[in-house]
Design a protein around this motif. Sequence first.
Motif, mmCIF file in Angstrom:
data_model
loop_
_atom_site.group_PDB
_atom_site.id
_atom_site.type_symbol
_atom_site.label_atom_id
_atom_site.label_comp_id
_atom_site.label_asym_id
_atom_site.label_seq_id
_atom_site.Cartn_x
_atom_site.Cartn_y
_atom_site.Cartn_z
ATOM 1 N N CYS A 205 4.139 -85.885 7.233
ATOM 2 C CA CYS A 205 3.729 -87.147 7.544
ATOM 3 C C CYS A 205 3.764 -88.301 6.674
ATOM 4 C CB CYS A 205 2.111 -87.072 8.103
ATOM 5 S SG CYS A 205 1.308 -88.623 8.421
ATOM 6 N N ALA A 206 4.148 -89.430 6.978
ATOM 7 C CA ALA A 206 4.502 -90.229 5.940
ATOM 8 C C ALA A 206 3.488 -91.543 6.153
ATOM 9 C CB ALA A 206 5.957 -90.966 6.013
ATOM 10 N N GLN A 207 2.433 -91.346 7.284
ATOM 11 C CA GLN A 207 1.553 -92.356 7.361
ATOM 12 C C GLN A 207 2.289 -93.856 7.885
ATOM 13 O OE1 GLN A 207 -2.203 -92.327 7.111
ATOM 14 N NE2 GLN A 207 -1.385 -90.627 7.758
ATOM 15 N N CYS A 208 3.075 -93.622 8.574
ATOM 16 C CA CYS A 208 3.953 -94.767 9.263
ATOM 17 C C CYS A 208 2.918 -95.387 10.418
ATOM 18 C CB CYS A 208 5.230 -94.544 9.605
ATOM 19 S SG CYS A 208 5.342 -93.419 11.242
ATOM 20 N N GLY A 209 2.211 -94.676 10.973
ATOM 21 C CA GLY A 209 1.348 -95.280 12.135
ATOM 22 C C GLY A 209 2.038 -95.270 13.427
ATOM 23 N N HIS A 210 3.294 -95.019 13.670
ATOM 24 C CA HIS A 210 4.011 -95.063 14.871
ATOM 25 C C HIS A 210 2.865 -94.328 15.956
ATOM 26 C CE1 HIS A 210 8.476 -95.705 13.598
ATOM 27 N NE2 HIS A 210 7.583 -96.460 12.857
ATOM 28 N N CYS A 211 2.573 -93.189 15.714
ATOM 29 C CA CYS A 211 1.501 -92.416 16.449
ATOM 30 C C CYS A 211 0.597 -93.158 17.004
ATOM 31 C CB CYS A 211 1.262 -91.185 15.837
ATOM 32 S SG CYS A 211 0.529 -91.539 14.097
ATOM 33 N N HIS B 173 -2.668 -91.434 12.817
ATOM 34 C CA HIS B 173 -2.290 -91.352 11.565
ATOM 35 C C HIS B 173 -3.433 -91.067 10.538
ATOM 36 C CE1 HIS B 173 -3.848 -95.728 11.473
ATOM 37 N NE2 HIS B 173 -3.830 -95.575 10.093
ATOM 38 N N CYS C 165 6.792 -89.456 16.797
ATOM 39 C CA CYS C 165 6.933 -89.540 15.171
ATOM 40 C C CYS C 165 8.180 -89.268 14.786
ATOM 41 C CB CYS C 165 5.912 -87.993 14.878
ATOM 42 S SG CYS C 165 6.032 -87.662 13.293
ATOM 43 N N PRO C 166 8.475 -90.248 13.637
ATOM 44 C CA PRO C 166 10.007 -90.086 13.170
ATOM 45 C C PRO C 166 10.300 -88.867 12.349
ATOM 46 C CG PRO C 166 8.751 -91.887 12.333
ATOM 47 C CD PRO C 166 7.859 -91.465 13.203
ATOM 48 N N ASN C 167 9.278 -88.453 11.787
ATOM 49 C CA ASN C 167 9.338 -87.240 10.930
ATOM 50 C C ASN C 167 9.215 -85.959 11.501
ATOM 51 O OD1 ASN C 167 9.788 -89.186 9.128
ATOM 52 N ND2 ASN C 167 7.837 -88.843 7.877
ATOM 53 N N ALA D 290 6.394 -84.597 12.333
ATOM 54 C CA ALA D 290 5.270 -84.060 11.527
ATOM 55 C C ALA D 290 4.194 -83.640 12.611
ATOM 56 C CB ALA D 290 4.583 -85.213 10.660
ATOM 57 N N LEU D 291 4.018 -84.080 13.760
ATOM 58 C CA LEU D 291 3.020 -83.696 14.717
ATOM 59 C C LEU D 291 3.447 -82.633 15.516
ATOM 60 C CD1 LEU D 291 1.788 -87.347 15.680
ATOM 61 C CD2 LEU D 291 0.652 -85.609 14.020
HETATM 62 S S1 SF4 Z 1 4.229 -91.102 13.341
HETATM 63 FE FE1 SF4 Z 1 4.320 -89.181 12.352
HETATM 64 S S2 SF4 Z 1 4.903 -89.735 10.049
HETATM 65 FE FE2 SF4 Z 1 4.052 -91.661 11.434
HETATM 66 S S3 SF4 Z 1 1.853 -91.372 10.682
HETATM 67 FE FE3 SF4 Z 1 1.814 -90.340 12.798
HETATM 68 S S4 SF4 Z 1 2.314 -88.371 12.171
HETATM 69 FE FE4 SF4 Z 1 2.693 -89.446 10.225
#
Ligand code: SF4
Length: 690
Positions: free
Chosen positions: A243-249, A260, A284-286, A288-289
């Motif tokens: 997770c990069a804490q981008c906030g897309h989620c 996030h 999530c672009p990474n 991560a979820l």
């Molecule tokens: S979208 Fe993915 S990378 Fe971005 S904050 Fe949410 S969990 Fe983290």
Amino acid sequence: MAVKSAPTADGCTGRDTTSRRHLPLKVIDAENVRAGRVRASRMGKRRAAVLIALNVLMIAHVIQWWISGRTVSPIEPSETMYTLRDGAINAGFIFFSLALLSTLILGRWVCGWGCHIVALQDLCGWMMKKVGVRPKPFRSRVLMFVPLLAALYMFVYTPLEPRLFAPPPHDKFPGFSNHLMTEGFWDTFPDPWVAVPFLFLCGFAVVYFLGAKGYCTNACPYGGFFGLLDQLAPGRIRVTDDCAQCGHCTAVCTSNVKVHAEVRDYGMVVDPGCMKCMDCVSVCPNDALYFGFGRPKILAVQRTDKQGRAAWSLTGREELLAVAAFAVGFFAWRSIYDAVPFLMALAVGGIMAFCAVKLLHLARRRNVSIQNIELKSGDRLRPVGKLFVAAVLVALALTGHSGYIRYHEFAGNRAYARVNDFFYQHNMPEEVILDSPELPRLRTAEFDEAVRRGLTHFSRCEDRGLLGSADTRIKLGWLHFLNGALDESAGFFEAARPMVRPKLRGTIDFYLGGVYARQGRIEEAVLAYSSAGEGGTYAFAALVKQGDLLAMLGRLPEAVEVWRRVARIAPRFAPAHHNLGAALRRLNRVPEALEHYEAALNLMPHDPDTHFEVGDLLTQLGRGEEARPHYVEAAEHYRELAARRPNDAKLHFQTGVALTRLGDEQAAAGFFAKAVELDSRYREFLEGGE
Ligand code: SF4
Ligand code: SF4
């Protein structure tokens, strides 16, 4: 100079920048979603397909019932109330039980994938998005408890209420019964026309004012339980180290979960509003979820020292105002004119709370807007703001009026309950009350006062309500009947009749039959009983009364038909055979009459009237020897009854007649003398040669 802020994602649009509570989001916001910087959720379409399929199946279910007249009982969680209260195991109970059990494992997924109200909210949200409106959540830290309270009311209080508060015979659980199939599919639902305001209020209005999942967050009772169980579920949205804490989620979550922040702080989503729609996972672009199993929320360990702060929309005072407005809206509108169901009243309460807070903002703040509409700008109320204020004031006036009517309904119902208690204590069900000669003797001052109060309050509802209510009219019909105002009683029952569902019309026809009979409108009473006899709660009692009246009118062949019907329905109902025998005897069909009297005697072997009639018929057929034992039985039982009820002139007289048939004139004379002593009219009988 205060500058109007940009809309924020916390539900409080248009705050002054002077407000110290304004905290701009550090993560991506709705603008970036619109700008395409967040990738589209693949899950959105899949979930939409599932929800569309769900709605198609629901419509197919209704159509199948419509065509065949019988179907699986409604697969609605609300049906669970009837299982818990009445023991009726239905499809809704099974569905809700499975949904709750699966929630214990998978978390709150049914809301996102199996709820038609979420489908409605999603549809409304999607349509609003198309016109550039992205509804923001109305977050009240008090109203968030409404769903759980509503759930406790529906599934705990309602089933227990008849056992804890109502008088017996409802005090015992009746045991379980099978209601998986039903013919009355719509019996527990409001009238179909209610769907129109329901869809508007619980869909568009709630989504616009309270946010994309405004109904789930502030009203839905099922969500109250799902949210609670979600906290115990090991199945949750969880995060990897990517997770990069981008906030897309967070930006795509229509349940207003700070994804996030929660995954950062707990390694999982802990908000009970998460419906496992998987949008956050999808965008999530990474990558991560993921949805996975592990610690439930109640065992979640905070991984950071950050104090995650919920973005509440309201200050403490605003919370109080919102709660008061919710309560007024809910109680004023619930069940008004038999039209506003519980779930809709919850939505009305939520919208009232929002509007009350907005009115306060308009009075106190320089800049106020709802979504992207500015109501007030730089201390000037804009035309749309004036329109909003006018609309809210009209709504408040209507709410006040509804509250007035509901108060009188409430007070009327309290008085009506006392009237019912009286009848329960005297073991008088409705079919007995309608033609009970005992009632005038039993009435008390307290009973009369309850009738008077009931009439006063329900008359206010009737006279001052904007619409009529069948329930109120039926109660007015009863109370006028008990007050001796038969014309008014008939008028209210007649007015209520077209307002109720066809299934309930038989009940009102039964009441009407009783009132008409009391008025001496016997022909109309026969028609009303005939209609009531077609089906419903009082069908059997109506046929019995119809047979009585037909015999009284001398329409004996019709009476015979009705009594035959009664005897077919309930072959062990002795009065049917007795009365059938009586009608046939009057038609001089002696052998048939004897057959039915004998059938009655098999069912009530000690009934003196039937023994006497059998004796007379046998005598008429020249079978005097067979008649004698019946006269003996009749005389014996009459004598016993007369001894127990020494002031009953008729019993003394009948004992005398039976003894006369046996040739015991001397003993008979004593009983005749007693009958005349108690009631001088028997002298005329005797002198007339009876
Ligand atoms: S979208 Fe993915 S990378 Fe971005 S904050 Fe949410 S969990 Fe983290
Ligand atoms: S947190 Fe994720 S899965 Fe839960 S409701 Fe929001 S977007 Fe859907």
